[in-house]
Every structure is written in structure tokens, then in C-alpha cells.
Design a protein around this motif. Sequence first.
Motif, PDB file in Angstrom:
ATOM      1  N   TYR A   6       0.830  -1.210   0.000  1.00  0.00           N
ATOM      2  CA  TYR A   6       0.000   0.000   0.000  1.00  0.00           C
ATOM      3  C   TYR A   6       0.864   1.259   0.000  1.00  0.00           C
ATOM      4  O   TYR A   6       0.539   2.237  -0.666  1.00  0.00           O
ATOM      5  CB  TYR A   6      -0.916   0.011   1.214  1.00  0.00           C
ATOM      6  CG  TYR A   6      -2.162  -0.819   1.104  1.00  0.00           C
ATOM      7  CD1 TYR A   6      -2.200  -2.013   0.384  1.00  0.00           C
ATOM      8  CD2 TYR A   6      -3.320  -0.434   1.752  1.00  0.00           C
ATOM      9  CE1 TYR A   6      -3.346  -2.778   0.310  1.00  0.00           C
ATOM     10  CE2 TYR A   6      -4.478  -1.194   1.681  1.00  0.00           C
ATOM     11  CZ  TYR A   6      -4.482  -2.356   0.963  1.00  0.00           C
ATOM     12  OH  TYR A   6      -5.634  -3.110   0.893  1.00  0.00           O
ATOM     13  N   GLN A  63       0.371   4.952   7.828  1.00  0.00           N
ATOM     14  CA  GLN A  63      -0.962   5.131   7.241  1.00  0.00           C
ATOM     15  C   GLN A  63      -1.415   3.854   6.551  1.00  0.00           C
ATOM     16  O   GLN A  63      -2.566   3.435   6.681  1.00  0.00           O
ATOM     17  CB  GLN A  63      -0.951   6.296   6.244  1.00  0.00           C
ATOM     18  CG  GLN A  63      -0.757   7.642   6.884  1.00  0.00           C
ATOM     19  CD  GLN A  63      -0.446   8.730   5.867  1.00  0.00           C
ATOM     20  OE1 GLN A  63       0.247   8.498   4.877  1.00  0.00           O
ATOM     21  NE2 GLN A  63      -0.959   9.925   6.120  1.00  0.00           N
ATOM     22  N   HIS A 108     -11.615   0.727   6.414  1.00  0.00           N
ATOM     23  CA  HIS A 108     -10.421   0.540   5.587  1.00  0.00           C
ATOM     24  C   HIS A 108     -10.386   1.561   4.450  1.00  0.00           C
ATOM     25  O   HIS A 108      -9.389   2.275   4.265  1.00  0.00           O
ATOM     26  CB  HIS A 108     -10.426  -0.893   5.029  1.00  0.00           C
ATOM     27  CG  HIS A 108      -9.507  -1.135   3.894  1.00  0.00           C
ATOM     28  ND1 HIS A 108      -8.157  -1.326   4.060  1.00  0.00           N
ATOM     29  CD2 HIS A 108      -9.734  -1.214   2.563  1.00  0.00           C
ATOM     30  CE1 HIS A 108      -7.593  -1.520   2.877  1.00  0.00           C
ATOM     31  NE2 HIS A 108      -8.524  -1.459   1.959  1.00  0.00           N
ATOM     32  N   PHE A 109     -11.479   1.629   3.704  1.00  0.00           N
ATOM     33  CA  PHE A 109     -11.503   2.543   2.563  1.00  0.00           C
ATOM     34  C   PHE A 109     -11.531   4.001   3.004  1.00  0.00           C
ATOM     35  O   PHE A 109     -10.962   4.861   2.326  1.00  0.00           O
ATOM     36  CB  PHE A 109     -12.674   2.208   1.637  1.00  0.00           C
ATOM     37  CG  PHE A 109     -12.461   0.918   0.891  1.00  0.00           C
ATOM     38  CD1 PHE A 109     -11.410   0.768  -0.003  1.00  0.00           C
ATOM     39  CD2 PHE A 109     -13.291  -0.168   1.094  1.00  0.00           C
ATOM     40  CE1 PHE A 109     -11.191  -0.421  -0.682  1.00  0.00           C
ATOM     41  CE2 PHE A 109     -13.086  -1.366   0.423  1.00  0.00           C
ATOM     42  CZ  PHE A 109     -12.034  -1.494  -0.460  1.00  0.00           C
ATOM     43  N   GLN A 110     -12.146   4.294   4.140  1.00  0.00           N
ATOM     44  CA  GLN A 110     -12.142   5.656   4.648  1.00  0.00           C
ATOM     45  C   GLN A 110     -10.718   6.094   5.001  1.00  0.00           C
ATOM     46  O   GLN A 110     -10.306   7.205   4.673  1.00  0.00           O
ATOM     47  CB  GLN A 110     -13.047   5.783   5.883  1.00  0.00           C
ATOM     48  CG  GLN A 110     -13.149   7.198   6.424  1.00  0.00           C
ATOM     49  CD  GLN A 110     -13.782   8.165   5.445  1.00  0.00           C
ATOM     50  OE1 GLN A 110     -14.750   7.831   4.763  1.00  0.00           O
ATOM     51  NE2 GLN A 110     -13.244   9.365   5.371  1.00  0.00           N
ATOM     52  N   GLN A 146     -15.482  -0.526   5.326  1.00  0.00           N
ATOM     53  CA  GLN A 146     -15.811   0.897   5.242  1.00  0.00           C
ATOM     54  C   GLN A 146     -14.711   1.715   5.921  1.00  0.00           C
ATOM     55  O   GLN A 146     -14.256   2.730   5.374  1.00  0.00           O
ATOM     56  CB  GLN A 146     -17.167   1.175   5.882  1.00  0.00           C
ATOM     57  CG  GLN A 146     -18.329   0.668   5.079  1.00  0.00           C
ATOM     58  CD  GLN A 146     -19.647   0.710   5.838  1.00  0.00           C
ATOM     59  OE1 GLN A 146     -19.686   1.006   7.033  1.00  0.00           O
ATOM     60  NE2 GLN A 146     -20.735   0.388   5.148  1.00  0.00           N
ATOM     61  N   ALA A 176      -4.691   1.097   7.548  1.00  0.00           N
ATOM     62  CA  ALA A 176      -5.698   0.621   6.595  1.00  0.00           C
ATOM     63  C   ALA A 176      -5.643  -0.896   6.450  1.00  0.00           C
ATOM     64  O   ALA A 176      -6.683  -1.572   6.419  1.00  0.00           O
ATOM     65  CB  ALA A 176      -5.499   1.299   5.236  1.00  0.00           C
ATOM     66  N   CYS A 194      -5.087   9.476   0.569  1.00  0.00           N
ATOM     67  CA  CYS A 194      -4.748   9.403  -0.863  1.00  0.00           C
ATOM     68  C   CYS A 194      -5.287  10.602  -1.616  1.00  0.00           C
ATOM     69  O   CYS A 194      -6.239  11.193  -1.317  1.00  0.00           O
ATOM     70  CB  CYS A 194      -5.296   8.123  -1.481  1.00  0.00           C
ATOM     71  SG  CYS A 194      -4.441   6.657  -0.894  1.00  0.00           S
ATOM     72  N   PHE A 240       0.090   3.409  -3.169  1.00  0.00           N
ATOM     73  CA  PHE A 240      -0.701   4.627  -2.975  1.00  0.00           C
ATOM     74  C   PHE A 240       0.128   5.851  -2.615  1.00  0.00           C
ATOM     75  O   PHE A 240      -0.408   6.951  -2.484  1.00  0.00           O
ATOM     76  CB  PHE A 240      -1.776   4.392  -1.906  1.00  0.00           C
ATOM     77  CG  PHE A 240      -2.766   3.320  -2.264  1.00  0.00           C
ATOM     78  CD1 PHE A 240      -3.607   3.456  -3.359  1.00  0.00           C
ATOM     79  CD2 PHE A 240      -2.843   2.156  -1.521  1.00  0.00           C
ATOM     80  CE1 PHE A 240      -4.518   2.463  -3.692  1.00  0.00           C
ATOM     81  CE2 PHE A 240      -3.754   1.152  -1.843  1.00  0.00           C
ATOM     82  CZ  PHE A 240      -4.594   1.306  -2.936  1.00  0.00           C
ATOM     83  N   LEU A 284      -7.949   4.987   3.700  1.00  0.00           N
ATOM     84  CA  LEU A 284      -7.230   5.216   2.444  1.00  0.00           C
ATOM     85  C   LEU A 284      -7.668   6.522   1.794  1.00  0.00           C
ATOM     86  O   LEU A 284      -6.824   7.282   1.271  1.00  0.00           O
ATOM     87  CB  LEU A 284      -7.444   4.048   1.477  1.00  0.00           C
ATOM     88  CG  LEU A 284      -6.705   2.757   1.798  1.00  0.00           C
ATOM     89  CD1 LEU A 284      -7.067   1.675   0.803  1.00  0.00           C
ATOM     90  CD2 LEU A 284      -5.195   2.992   1.817  1.00  0.00           C
ATOM     91  N   GLN A 285      -8.957   6.782   1.804  1.00  0.00           N
ATOM     92  CA  GLN A 285      -9.479   7.991   1.180  1.00  0.00           C
ATOM     93  C   GLN A 285      -8.909   9.240   1.846  1.00  0.00           C
ATOM     94  O   GLN A 285      -8.623  10.237   1.181  1.00  0.00           O
ATOM     95  CB  GLN A 285     -11.009   7.984   1.331  1.00  0.00           C
ATOM     96  CG  GLN A 285     -11.764   8.699   0.264  1.00  0.00           C
ATOM     97  CD  GLN A 285     -13.230   8.372   0.371  1.00  0.00           C
ATOM     98  OE1 GLN A 285     -13.733   7.550  -0.375  1.00  0.00           O
ATOM     99  NE2 GLN A 285     -13.920   9.000   1.288  1.00  0.00           N
ATOM    100  N   GLU A 286      -8.727   9.179   3.154  1.00  0.00           N
ATOM    101  CA  GLU A 286      -8.216  10.329   3.888  1.00  0.00           C
ATOM    102  C   GLU A 286      -6.764  10.662   3.565  1.00  0.00           C
ATOM    103  O   GLU A 286      -6.338  11.808   3.712  1.00  0.00           O
ATOM    104  CB  GLU A 286      -8.366  10.095   5.403  1.00  0.00           C
ATOM    105  CG  GLU A 286      -9.814  10.139   5.853  1.00  0.00           C
ATOM    106  CD  GLU A 286     -10.009   9.683   7.292  1.00  0.00           C
ATOM    107  OE1 GLU A 286      -9.004   9.369   7.987  1.00  0.00           O
ATOM    108  OE2 GLU A 286     -11.174   9.645   7.739  1.00  0.00           O
TER     109      GLU A 286
END
Length: 100
Positions: A38, A48, A92-94, A90, A52, A100, A42, A96-98
Amino acid sequence: MGKVSERSLRLAHFEISWWQAHHRKQKDVLLKTMAQLYELQFGISYQQALAAVRKRVEAAGWHDRAEAAEDAGNQKKADLYWEKVEGCLQEHFQLLQEVC
């Protein structure tokens, strides 16, 4: 296809490494190699990535329980476990979203 980049070689190495760690039930190695994957994939820090990855690995544990419950014919219990899978993913993806 042209020459494979060094980055692609490293990504493939980390991907295979976490698959092997999963098969060998080496959770610490799994967490480390997925986080390295990751981090490189990413462009985020190792810490970080690890945060995740931990949520994804937790989701995988609930996934295994959900499948076992379904296989045993206990759909009600399986559905509770699937909800836990979804919640972990959810998060996990949150995470990453924060970053990336």
C-alpha cells in the motif's frame, strides 16, 4: 509490452509476499508486506498503510467466520458477521481515502 519498471517489480513482490504469508498463517508478515504494498502503490506513509491494512485483515477474519457460519447453515449468524466485514471495509476505505 516493454521492460517492467522497478516499481512494478516491487509491487508484484509485495503482492506475492502477502499471499504467501496469508497461506502460511504468518499474520505479522502479512501485515508488514501488505503495508509495504500500500505504501508503494498509494504513495502513503508506512504507518498510514498499516492502519488501513489492519482493518482489511480484520475484515478478512470476519469473512472467514461468515463463510463458516453459512457453511454450517446458520445464516442469521453469518449475516451478523457479514455486517462486521462491511464495517471494517468501510473503515479501511475511509482511511485510504483520507490519505490518498
